[in-house]
Scaffold this motif. Structure first.
Motif: not given
Length: 50
Positions: A29-37
């Protein structure tokens, strides 16, 4: 250290980074991707020598 010919062979290999990225991030998800970044950026800050 790898020898020059081995590096040249790898550079000549046809590798589609677009397909790799699609598969790597498929279902993220975009939220998971953002959190990882954000977490990566905090753990690996850009260091600029003055």
């Amino acid at each position: 250290m790898k020898n020059t010919s081995e590096i040249q062979i790898k550079l000549q290999m046809d590798f589609d980074y677009t397909e790799w990225q699609k598969k790597k991030f498929d279902g993220v998800s975009p939220d998971d991707f953002n959190a990882a970044a954000v977490a990566y950026a905090k753990e690996n800050p850009i260091r600029i020598n003055p």
